[in-house]
Design an enzyme around this catalytic site. Structure first.
Site, PDB file in Angstrom:
ATOM      1  CE1 TYR A 150      45.141 -18.190  31.320  1.00 18.11           C
ATOM      2  CE2 TYR A 150      47.373 -18.849  30.722  1.00 18.11           C
ATOM      3  CZ  TYR A 150      46.056 -19.177  31.024  1.00 18.11           C
ATOM      4  OH  TYR A 150      45.662 -20.497  31.011  1.00 18.11           O
ATOM      5  CD  GLU A 249      59.997 -36.662  13.649  1.00 21.11           C
ATOM      6  OE1 GLU A 249      58.763 -36.523  13.740  1.00 21.11           O
ATOM      7  OE2 GLU A 249      60.527 -37.444  12.832  1.00 21.11           O
ATOM      8  CG  ASP A 301      59.107 -40.716  13.376  1.00 18.61           C
ATOM      9  OD1 ASP A 301      60.016 -41.284  13.999  1.00 18.61           O
ATOM     10  OD2 ASP A 301      58.091 -40.237  13.925  1.00 18.61           O
TER      11      ASP A 301
END
Length: 436
Positions: A150, A249, A301
């Protein structure tokens, strides 16, 4: 319940815990006996690999001023404005070093010239970012990557552009990204039997509730031109100190573990990067491991993407291969959820997902990576994933199946409820030493 009954229950619970942690303690002894001082790539004879190092704000400021002087001299000599730096890591210029179990960047010079119409904007971005980083270094203050974007949004257009150029600056100066005094927003979380000092504040991670403690976005600071640890005095000074680190995770699994106070039943530290591994979480994990010298067990996972995230914690990413020495943490064990777990733990078909074409392609590509090939058990798990063409997420296993949302699931699973992860799956994994 009488005092006698409560005492007997406590004794039984203690006996169960001791039995469950036997394999973890055996692993800890093995890791300590096999640990040795890590060599550097230069000591191992690698001459073409590029590494960055920590630098103080004063060193960064001097480097920027040196590059600026060289740029002015180049312009006055008629050669124009140009910057040379190491090309960032990708699949084509990253080398896996098996002796250190890490990815490293092969040095390839890249030149960016203002006179080249295809590079003029990128060169301008580098010049502007050097000006902004010089100000941070001079004042010895920090900024977020978002704030840098920015600072000149019309030039950068997208934060992705300013982030990429920032990494190129670290390659040009040979310093770590955090040496540039630029951080990302806090993302990772930690909870459990861990204590440390965050500047002058004492942090006890057993008192952080179910939300955990945000992992600081930068772990050191500069005082009198010297870089000092912001996070220091890492320890587990409890009546039952942590015996392992559980690296998770997903945030949903972290919240379940934190709310159930899993770390009180099985003394441990629980850390999550909430998905993709960010730099601060990777650095923090490395420091905690070095300080406590206990095993790390990973809960990810049951798919190739979960294994890829685990490997980034262990071997480092390709994009940040120039800083693997600071970011990679070796010897993480894959606890679960592994493809072979789906049948072993009778995960119902309704709670499994078919692999997509992208999933299959990604898994096949990952299986050929040298750091995967080094681990035959990991190769076997990926082969299981590919042969069955099905996957499962952690939260599907402990929420959908065992929380009773799928009414078609067997009663034996729906009756286990939302705490299956903490009360059955993980204790059984620990008791059997079921990791690879």
């Amino acid at each position: 319940m009488s005092k006698k009954r409560r005492a007997e229950a406590a004794d039984m619970s203690q006996e169960d815990m001791e039995e469950t942690l036997k394999e973890v303690r055996t692993l800890a002894r093995h890791l300590q006996q096999s640990s040795q001082a890590a060599s550097s790539v230069s000591e191992l004879g690698y001459t073409n690999l590029f590494e960055v190092s920590d630098q103080s704000p004063e060193e960064v400021r001097k480097n920027i001023e040196l590059v600026a002087c060289q740029a002015v001299a180049s312009i006055l000599d008629g050669r124009g404005l140009a910057f040379t730096f190491a090309q960032r890591g990708s699949a084509t210029n990253v080398q896996f070093v098996p002796e250190l179990d890490r990815n490293y960047l092969e040095y390839k010079a890249m030149k960016r010239q203002f006179a080249d119409s295809s590079q003029v904007k990128r060169t301008t971005m580098m010049t502007r970012l050097m000006q902004l980083v010089h100000e941070l270094a001079k004042k010895n203050i920090h900024s977020t990557k978002r704030d840098l974007f920015y600072a000149d949004v019309k030039l950068f257009e997208k934060q992705q552009n300013s982030d990429a150029v920032l990494e190129e600056l670290s390659l040009m100066f040979g310093c770590t990204r955090h040496s540039l005094q630029v951080t990302a927003s806090e993302k990772g979380l930690v909870v459990g039997r861990l204590q440390f000092n965050d500047d002058d504040d004492f942090i006890d991670c057993t008192k952080m509730g179910r939300s955990g403690k945000n992992i600081p976005s930068f772990l050191d600071r500069s005082v009198n031109h010297a870089r000092l640890d912001r996070v220091s005095n890492i320890k587990s000074d409890y009546d039952r100190p942590a015996e392992f680190i559980l690296l998770v995770e997903k945030d949903a699994a972290f919240q379940r573990l934190a709310e159930d106070r899993f770390y009180n039943t099985y003394p441990c530290v629980i850390i999550t990067g909430k998905g993709e591994a960010d730099l601060a979480t990777r650095m923090f994990l490395r420091r905690v491991k070095d300080a406590l010298k206990i095993p790390i067990l990973g809960l990810f996972d049951s798919d190739a993407h979960g294994l890829k995230i685990l490997s980034v914690y262990m071997q480092g990413s390709e994009a940040m291969s120039h800083d693997s020495a600071n970011l990679a943490t070796p010897d993480i064990k894959w606890l679960g959820v592994r493809p072979s777990d789906l049948d072993k733990y009778n995960v119902p078909r309704e709670c499994r997902l078919e692999l997509t074409t992208h999933d299959v392609s990604f898994a096949e590509s990952l299986k050929e990576k040298p750091y995967i090939q080094k681990r035959s058990a990991w190769v076997k798990e990926l082969e299981t994933l590919l042969s069955r063409k099905e996957k499962a997420e952690i939260r599907m296993i402990f929420l959908l199946c065992f929380g009773g949302i799928y009414l078609v699931c067997a009663e034996a699973f729906t009756s286990k409820g939302f705490q299956y992860l903490t009360q059955e799956y993980l204790p059984r994994k620990l008791r059997e030493g079921d990791w690879v």
